[in-house]
Design a protein around this motif. Structure first.
Motif, mmCIF file in Angstrom:
data_model
loop_
_atom_site.group_PDB
_atom_site.id
_atom_site.type_symbol
_atom_site.label_atom_id
_atom_site.label_comp_id
_atom_site.label_asym_id
_atom_site.label_seq_id
_atom_site.Cartn_x
_atom_site.Cartn_y
_atom_site.Cartn_z
ATOM 1 N N VAL A 152 0.724 -0.941 0.019
ATOM 2 C CA VAL A 152 -0.163 0.126 0.086
ATOM 3 C C VAL A 152 0.925 1.152 0.080
ATOM 4 O O VAL A 152 1.449 1.535 0.946
ATOM 5 C CB VAL A 152 -0.939 -0.003 1.126
ATOM 6 N N GLY A 159 1.850 5.243 -1.765
ATOM 7 C CA GLY A 159 1.573 6.350 -2.529
ATOM 8 C C GLY A 159 2.477 6.441 -3.793
ATOM 9 O O GLY A 159 2.085 7.099 -4.739
ATOM 10 N N LEU A 160 3.497 5.556 -3.786
ATOM 11 C CA LEU A 160 4.176 5.554 -5.204
ATOM 12 C C LEU A 160 3.192 4.808 -6.304
ATOM 13 O O LEU A 160 3.197 3.792 -6.034
ATOM 14 C CB LEU A 160 5.585 4.948 -4.798
ATOM 15 N N SER A 161 3.482 5.638 -7.411
ATOM 16 C CA SER A 161 2.837 4.595 -8.380
ATOM 17 C C SER A 161 3.760 4.487 -9.720
ATOM 18 O O SER A 161 3.589 4.105 -10.933
ATOM 19 C CB SER A 161 1.539 5.297 -8.966
ATOM 20 N N VAL A 198 -2.271 1.269 -4.832
ATOM 21 C CA VAL A 198 -1.736 2.632 -4.879
ATOM 22 C C VAL A 198 -3.001 3.534 -3.963
ATOM 23 O O VAL A 198 -4.068 3.583 -4.275
ATOM 24 C CB VAL A 198 -1.656 3.431 -6.120
ATOM 25 N N LYS A 199 -2.288 4.220 -3.062
ATOM 26 C CA LYS A 199 -3.182 4.481 -1.559
ATOM 27 C C LYS A 199 -4.344 5.303 -2.277
ATOM 28 O O LYS A 199 -5.502 5.337 -1.948
ATOM 29 C CB LYS A 199 -2.445 5.296 -0.743
ATOM 30 N N ASN A 200 -4.056 6.380 -3.027
ATOM 31 C CA ASN A 200 -5.147 7.177 -3.480
ATOM 32 C C ASN A 200 -6.284 6.550 -4.376
ATOM 33 O O ASN A 200 -7.081 7.332 -4.403
ATOM 34 C CB ASN A 200 -4.535 8.445 -4.197
ATOM 35 N N THR A 246 -10.145 3.135 -1.392
ATOM 36 C CA THR A 246 -10.965 3.617 -0.310
ATOM 37 C C THR A 246 -10.213 2.581 0.778
ATOM 38 O O THR A 246 -9.942 1.598 0.728
ATOM 39 C CB THR A 246 -12.105 3.653 -0.461
ATOM 40 N N LEU A 247 -10.511 2.898 2.083
ATOM 41 C CA LEU A 247 -10.344 2.236 3.148
ATOM 42 C C LEU A 247 -10.993 0.849 3.095
ATOM 43 O O LEU A 247 -10.691 -0.171 3.307
ATOM 44 C CB LEU A 247 -10.723 2.862 4.436
#
Lengths: 527, 139
Positions: B98, B100-102, B120-122, B125-126
């Motif tokens: 998980v 932020g890097l894509s 990719v976190k963004n 959703t949770l």
């Protein structure tokens, strides 16, 4: 010559004469006696001449002394004030008779370098006018325009005088050409100049770099026999119609081939260069140089990348927290709506940051390349978009079996994902339909994405690939767009050497096309 | 002002459950959100805020699944993953990255090390991440 001449008398104080010269920016003042006869000339030169021992040198002396002693000043000042024009003027000035020809005037100025202006006198030596160098220059500059007025009886120039003028003009022109050449040869843009038959007569260094050809190899040749000739016939018909018949600049994307065989799409600006009669003398083609642009963009890209990564994590945290908060059972419906709004806004901000990050990666030469099948990838994207837009009908057609491509896949996918999502999201609200097609034509893959949505307004068409541009229709149909989607697509296409364009008309929807030369995917290795 | 006065210590176990999930994430708020939402689903949740603690917890407690961030202090996520894969137990534990890097290069490197999923976190959703964890652990 000037007929209303400002003159002074020999008895005029030198101070007043100097003031006159300075105030009117004259180079010289004729000195006349009581009956108007010329007795001399006072020039700026006379005022600074040491032999005449006045004015500027004297004034300097006074000023210097002013700092030392107070008594001496008055005396010096009296001396200065007492000076008369007569004491300084040239009492045997070079003059011209009022009957003198233009040729004689030119000769007088060429032979006496320091003389300026020359008083003009009648037979009685009475001052009738004054002629200066600038009068002559003005005459020759205005020459063509004023031709009718001066020709019939007008002054005649001897061959020698004409020769001198021509020589002077040529040397001025040479200076200009030199300046032009040095500017053009080091310009960042690739510049090519041809004669009216499109035979190359000049290519600058940037052009040599871009095309891979040296100037010696291409002089006298036709672009179509070198890098050009890869566009359909209609393209060239339109090009020649525009630049040769309409005599207007032609701006387009054009596919060229480098000396080593690499194909690439380039923005090209071709303009005819006309002479004063409006006839075409040359054609000039300008192509922007990507290398330079890249260097300039590097700092900006890195900056965006840093900012983007720093923003990304907090935005994600906010998003998760808000999502979690929204699920709480202890909040009112109204508060839940507010939380949903925060969530949406945050999400659109996050997608904006994502877009910025994608953009900052475009053009990085560290991008890895891989071979993949375009057809398989597009099929997958269509499936994904279909799921996100269940009410839209999708058709995907691929003519041909092999659509393998070697390039940076994630970047290339940005183009197709964006275009297909756009097609779906901007299709007809009621009965949305999207048709995607892929075909191989003349060694190029052509991707097209058509929808049945509203057409793109005429005035918006030129702006559609611009940064942050969003049409009113787009704002209406899809909230939270970043205005970067098409800009990103265009940037990637430019970088890959792919061509992108669209067709849009009321009632027929909009189609975006991407044309990819099969052999082109390595273009940017050269930069 | 929200009071984040909640114990977010490493290796905290809230209630006994069948499955154990290890979250290795340096960002407090993200870790908290993930942990609390997984606990609601009856998971045993272990938390580590850097790579070193994460690796120790993984080896010591042998969780059923690891949620791994890539950018971590002390030991980076990719290095942690390599160490893990060199271990007899660690080579088979499901890992969901998980991050932020894509960056595609990182994704393909991680893929080479056998990760169960790359989120990719963004984009997630949770709820979707919790769903993904449930699916992997229970399959």
């Amino acid at each position: 010559m000037t007929k209303e001449v400002v003159s002074v008398s020999p008895e005029t104080s030198l101070f007043d004469a100097a003031k006159l010269l300075y105030k009117n920016r004259f180079n010289g003042l004729p000195v006349v006696d009581g009956i108007g006869a010329l007795v001399g000339i006072l020039t700026e030169y006379d005022l600074v001449n040491i032999d005449s021992a006045i004015h500027i040198p004297t004034l300097q002396r006074i000023l210097r002394r002013l700092a030392l002693e107070k008594d001496g000043i008055e005396k010096e000042f009296e001396t200065i004030a007492a000076l008369k024009v007569a004491g300084v003027m040239n009492d045997d000035p070079l003059t011209l008779k009022e009957t003198a020809t233009l040729e004689e005037a030119v000769t007088a100025f060429t032979q006496h370098h320091r003389v300026n202006p020359i008083p003009v006198v009648d037979a009685q030596k009475r001052l009738v006018g004054i002629v200066s160098r600038s009068d002559l220059v003005k005459f020759f500059i205005d020459f063509p325009a004023k031709k009718p007025r001066i020709t019939p009886p007008g002054p005649r120039l001897s061959e020698a005088a004409v020769g001198a003028m021509v020589e002077k003009s040529v040397s001025l022109l040479e200076d200009k050409i030199l300046l032009f050449q040095s500017t053009i040869s080091t310009a960042d843009q690739a510049i090519l100049i041809t004669d009216i038959d499109a035979k190359i007569i000049y290519a600058n260094k940037a052009w040599e770099r871009l095309s891979g050809y040296s100037m010696d190899e291409i002089l006298g040749k036709h672009p179509n026999d070198l890098w050009g000739g890869h566009m359909p016939k209609e393209f060239y018909d339109k090009l020649w119609q525009t630049i040769k018949t309409e005599k207007k600049p032609f701006v387009s994307q054009v596919k060229n081939v480098k000396k080593d065989g690499t194909e690439y799409w380039q923005d090209d600006y071709i303009t005819p260069i006309l002479d004063e009669k409006g006839d075409i003398r040359f054609f000039m083609s300008i192509e922007p140089d990507i290398t330079d642009k890249k260097q300039k963009d590097q700092f900006r890209e890195e900056f965006i990348s840093i900012i983007g990564h720093q923003l990304r994590n907090p935005l994600k945290s906010i998003s998760w927290m808000v999502e979690w908060l929204g699920k709480s059972s202890a909040i009112s419906d109204e508060d839940r709506r507010k939380i949903e709004e925060i969530y949406k806004e945050n999400k659109s901000l996050a997608s904006f940051v994502e877009d910025l990050l994608v953009l900052s990666r475009v053009g990085k030469n560290t991008l890895s390349k891989e071979k993949f099948d375009l057809k398989v990838e597009i099929e997958a994207i269509v499936g994904e978009v279909k799921q996100a837009n269940p009410r839209v009908e999708f058709v995907f057609e691929a003519e041909g079996a092999d659509f393998s491509l070697t390039t940076n896949k994630p970047m290339a996918m940005q183009i197709f994902v964006n275009l297909i999502y756009n097609a779906a999201e901007y299709s007809d609200k009621g009965a949305g339909k999207v048709e995607i097609s892929l075909q191989l034509k003349n060694g190029e893959y052509i991707f097209s994405s058509h929808n049945n949505g509203p057409d793109i307004a005429e005035e918006d068409r030129p702006k559609i690939f611009s940064k942050f541009f969003r049409s009113d229709v787009a704002k209406e149909m899809k909230k939270g767009g970043t205005g970067l989607g098409l800009f990103i697509i265009k940037s990637i296409c430019d970088n890959f050497g792919w061509q992108i364009w669209f067709e849009s008309s009321a009632g027929h929807g909009t189609t975006f096309y991407v044309k990819m030369p099969v052999s082109s995917q390595m273009i940017n290795d050269k930069f | 002002m929200i009071n984040f006065n909640i114990n977010m210590g490493e290796g905290q176990v809230r209630r006994p459950a069948q499955r154990t999930i290890l979250i290795i994430e340096d960002e407090g708020s993200s870790r908290w959100a993930l942990a609390e939402n997984l606990r609601k689903e009856n998971f045993d949740v272990l938390e580590a805020k850097d790579g070193e603690a994460g690796l120790a917890l993984a080896m010591g407690r042998r969780p059923d699944l690891i949620l791994l961030d890539l950018v971590l202090p002390k030991i980076g996520g990719m290095e942690l993953l390599k160490t893990l894969r060199a271990d007899d137990w660690g080579k088979n534990v499901p890992v969901i990255i998980v991050t932020g890097l894509s960056d595609p290069a990182i994704i393909s490197e991680a893929a080479g090390l056998g990760v169960s999923d790359f989120l990719v976190k963004n984009d997630w959703t949770l709820e979707a991440i919790v769903g993904k964890v449930k699916q992997k652990v229970l399959e």
